[in-house]
Scaffold this active site. Sequence first.
Site, PDB file in Angstrom:
ATOM      1  N   ASP A  12      -2.890  -3.220  -0.909  1.00  8.41           N
ATOM      2  CA  ASP A  12      -3.041  -1.778  -0.718  1.00  8.41           C
ATOM      3  C   ASP A  12      -1.916  -1.223   0.155  1.00  8.41           C
ATOM      4  OD1 ASP A  12      -5.372  -1.988  -2.126  1.00  8.41           O
ATOM      5  OD2 ASP A  12      -6.703  -1.772  -0.398  1.00  8.41           O
ATOM      6  N   PHE A 102      -2.002  -1.237  -5.114  1.00 12.42           N
ATOM      7  CA  PHE A 102      -2.761   0.012  -5.030  1.00 12.42           C
ATOM      8  C   PHE A 102      -2.055   0.898  -4.013  1.00 12.42           C
ATOM      9  CE2 PHE A 102      -6.285   2.351  -2.806  1.00 12.42           C
ATOM     10  CZ  PHE A 102      -6.595   3.216  -3.842  1.00 12.42           C
ATOM     11  N   GLY A 225     -21.924   8.921  -0.890  1.00  8.14           N
ATOM     12  CA  GLY A 225     -21.171   9.234   0.314  1.00  8.14           C
ATOM     13  C   GLY A 225     -22.089   9.446   1.501  1.00  8.14           C
ATOM     14  N   ASP A 257     -16.839  -0.896  -2.004  1.00  9.18           N
ATOM     15  CA  ASP A 257     -16.811  -2.345  -2.223  1.00  9.18           C
ATOM     16  C   ASP A 257     -17.665  -3.054  -1.177  1.00  9.18           C
ATOM     17  OD1 ASP A 257     -15.007  -1.766  -4.239  1.00  9.18           O
ATOM     18  OD2 ASP A 257     -13.261  -2.124  -2.964  1.00  9.18           O
TER      19      ASP A 257
END
Length: 327
Positions: A12, A102, A225, A257
């Site tokens: 990432d 990513f 969320g 995740d």
Amino acid sequence: MRIAVTGSIATDHLTVFPGRFADQLIPGQLDHVSLSFLVDSLDVRRGGVAANIAFGLGGLGLAPLLVGAVGADFAEYEVWLKENGVDTGAVHVSDERQTARFMCTTDRESNQIASFYTGAMAEAREIDLTGLPVPAAGLDLVLVAPNDPEAMLRHTRQCRELGIPFAADPSQQLARLTGPQVRELVDGARWLFTNEYEAALLRERTGWTREEVCSRVGAWITTLGEHGVLVERAGEPPLTVPAVTGVPVADPTGVGDAFRAGFLAATGWGLSLTTAARLGCVLATLALATVGSQTYVVDPARLLALVAKSYGAEAAEPLAAELGGPS
């Protein structure tokens, strides 16, 4: 419980934009977007959906089998995963491509704009579940997470052929998948994971109503969320578990995740869906409070304390035996 986690393994590259993306978008000009954001920071972190989930499961002591494709640049990352309880024996190493990348920018309201370079992940379709170092009969669940689309379809088909329970987590790949492909990935899954936006996109792609989706899976888990988690099952009233409040937000990358890792660990231990969703929410808060998807620390005592603080002392009791706390 032995879980195989199939999906992306990536690095990432995370940046932060101090403003709001919405302020840069001009109404009536969205078909001619050309934007560049001056960002304040860059963090290079280990990531990839499958690796993130495996990291969380490893921290909880489940020794997950990671199944995915990487490049020759994976060596240092592999050591890290092994040190954190992940079995990397089923990872395919490409001779030609680098590990996937990513690239994500987050604004001050936690909105994200991201790109994903496939790299070696394109070779994941070559991985045969019958050739894993763990016999297929020894697997209790296979999670099919975002990956090369052909790999996702192949792994799902093989789970059906081999009679292995599977969980469907198409998430970011929903934008690339056709309606028939999404229906194939979802139908018969023990667990289906989406966030709120992905839930709407999944219904649009499949053409199924919410009730029809629920009739085809064991349970549909939708993360909401700050509003928590919704669990839906055919013939059962919806179950809503609130999110943990008062959490400092450092980086939303990988929060979903971490939730999946907590949820799958708890259901693997035979605990209730409510308990599983609560553990998932607590693990997600640990990820949310750190920058990067694999920088949080799984401390059993802290997890139990957070569950008790957020949901009541009785909520921590079913988890105590598995996390090594007082019963």
